[in-house]
Design a protein around this motif. Structure first.
Motif, short mmCIF file in Angstrom:
data_model
loop_
_atom_site.label_atom_id
_atom_site.label_comp_id
_atom_site.label_asym_id
_atom_site.label_seq_id
_atom_site.Cartn_x
_atom_site.Cartn_y
_atom_site.Cartn_z
N MET A 1 0.93 -1.53 0.05
CA MET A 1 -0.10 0.07 0.56
C MET A 1 0.74 1.15 -0.28
O MET A 1 0.40 2.26 -0.60
N PHE A 2 1.49 1.28 0.58
CA PHE A 2 2.64 2.13 1.00
C PHE A 2 3.54 2.81 -0.62
O PHE A 2 3.46 3.89 -0.78
N TRP A 3 3.64 1.40 -1.42
CA TRP A 3 4.23 1.84 -2.51
C TRP A 3 3.44 2.80 -3.73
O TRP A 3 3.50 3.99 -3.84
N ALA A 4 2.05 1.94 -3.35
CA ALA A 4 0.95 2.37 -4.26
C ALA A 4 0.57 4.28 -3.95
O ALA A 4 0.74 4.28 -4.67
N GLN B 1 -5.43 2.93 -8.11
CA GLN B 1 -4.52 2.67 -7.97
C GLN B 1 -4.27 2.15 -6.14
O GLN B 1 -3.72 0.73 -6.48
N TYR B 2 -4.10 3.01 -5.95
CA TYR B 2 -4.14 2.94 -4.42
C TYR B 2 -5.25 2.72 -3.73
O TYR B 2 -5.24 1.46 -3.10
N GLN B 3 -6.09 2.71 -3.73
CA GLN B 3 -7.81 2.55 -3.45
C GLN B 3 -7.63 1.32 -3.95
O GLN B 3 -8.33 -0.12 -3.02
N ALA B 4 -6.91 0.42 -4.56
CA ALA B 4 -7.43 -0.78 -5.04
C ALA B 4 -6.45 -1.85 -4.31
O ALA B 4 -6.50 -3.62 -4.12
N ALA C 1 -4.80 -10.66 -4.28
CA ALA C 1 -3.83 -11.20 -4.43
C ALA C 1 -3.16 -11.62 -5.24
O ALA C 1 -1.59 -11.57 -5.50
N LYS C 2 -3.55 -11.30 -6.34
CA LYS C 2 -2.88 -11.69 -8.07
C LYS C 2 -2.20 -10.43 -8.34
O LYS C 2 -1.12 -10.50 -8.64
N ALA C 3 -2.60 -9.53 -8.02
CA ALA C 3 -1.93 -8.04 -8.18
C ALA C 3 -1.22 -7.24 -6.84
O ALA C 3 0.34 -7.67 -7.29
N TYR C 4 -0.91 -8.06 -6.35
CA TYR C 4 0.64 -8.55 -5.53
C TYR C 4 1.30 -9.10 -5.81
O TYR C 4 2.65 -8.49 -5.16
N CYS C 5 0.80 -10.13 -5.98
CA CYS C 5 1.86 -11.41 -6.73
C CYS C 5 3.06 -10.63 -7.87
O CYS C 5 4.01 -10.94 -7.54
N GLN C 6 1.96 -10.44 -8.60
CA GLN C 6 2.31 -9.29 -9.33
C GLN C 6 3.45 -8.47 -8.82
O GLN C 6 4.59 -7.65 -9.54
N TRP C 7 3.04 -7.50 -7.83
CA TRP C 7 4.11 -6.36 -7.71
C TRP C 7 5.17 -6.70 -6.83
O TRP C 7 6.37 -6.44 -7.51
N ARG C 8 5.16 -7.85 -6.16
CA ARG C 8 6.06 -8.24 -5.02
C ARG C 8 7.31 -8.70 -6.73
O ARG C 8 8.29 -9.16 -5.84
#
Length: 268
Positions: A49-52, A62-65, A105-112
């Motif tokens: 969240m901090f990054w977004a 993007q952040y709200q998501a 969860a999928k978006a987090y995996c891609q971000w990571r």
């Protein structure tokens, strides 16, 4: 400076290269399959969240998501305080993040994946982080994703570690909690099913032989197949859970979280 600050603060998940060749935050399961040691925690999600927020702004889509649905705790009266405190209070930062959708969860995996690959690229090429915005097509060395049902079940079938088994034989640990499942009153099962009222820390209890915590209990874990979770949670009793059993979900809940698995590009 914003880029540098963001990179420095996104550290809990990413600064884990030391000591072995595993992708950050993981243990090896088989050739080119690695699994998160723990469920994704509140503090780790806050890094995301901090990054977004820093990159796109607090009012951005993007952040709200990235925001978890804290209202999942409203389903039972005694859980009302967790609406405010579970995600925000420092006492719960090492607890598993809940209120997350499959898409989040999928978006987090891609971000990571993106952040780990960026960090690796900067380290290998000795590039100033301020130059990151000018670099295109950073190679994908690591790919984080949700595990398939088959992969998750393989990890869950691993026994306790030898160290844990030795402890279980001691009188002091004979009746110790081994999973975070729903508290029951059946004395015959109480030694392994009684636990906290809600979730507990992601590194609580004992690891299995792979070195993975809480693959069963605490929170049920999303897998790659949408709408399917595995492993049961603090809302389920041990008798309700088998490794093969699927739990269904429609959206974010207070008993559902996730962990990632990771693969490394074959030519890396």
């Amino acid at each position: 400076m914003k880029t540098l600050a963001a990179l420095l603060l996104i550290s809990i998940t990413l600064n884990l290269f030391a000591g072995n060749d595993n992708p950050p935050g993981t243990v090896k399961i088989e050739e080119n399959l690695y699994c998160d040691i723990t469920e994704v925690s509140n503090i780790t999600w806050k890094e995301y969240m901090f990054w977004a927020k820093r990159k796109y702004g607090e009012q951005s889509e993007q952040y709200q998501a990235t925001l978890p649905d804290t209202l999942v705790w409203k389903k039972i009266d005694y859980n009302q305080p967790y609406v405010e405190y579970y995600y925000q209070h420092p006492a719960y930062q090492n607890y598993p993040v809940v209120g997350i959708s499959y898409e989040q969860a999928k978006a987090y995996c891609q971000w990571r994946s993106d952040r780990v690959n960026e960090k690796l690229y900067l380290k290998e090429h000795k590039i100033d982080p301020e130059q990151l915005a000018t670099i295109k097509n950073i190679p994908e060395v690591y790919k984080y994703r949700l595990p398939t049902k088959e992969e998750w079940e393989k990890i869950a079938r691993a026994d306790y570690s030898k160290r844990a088994k030795r402890k279980f034989k001691r009188k002091k640990y004979r009746n110790a909690h081994r999973h975070n499942f729903k508290t029951i009153t059946d004395k015959a099962d109480s030694e392994i099913t009684d636990g906290p009222d809600i979730t507990t820390q992601v590194d609580a209890y004992w690891t299995n032989t792979y070195g993975v915590y809480n693959i069963l209990g605490n929170v049920a874990e999303m897998v790659a197949e949408k709408g399917v979770a595995k492993g049961g949670s603090w809302r389920h009793t041990k008798k309700e859970v088998t490794i093969e059993k699927d739990f269904s979900y429609q959206g974010p809940t207070d008993w559902l979280g996730f962990r990632c698995v990771c693969e490394k590009a074959e030519d890396k």
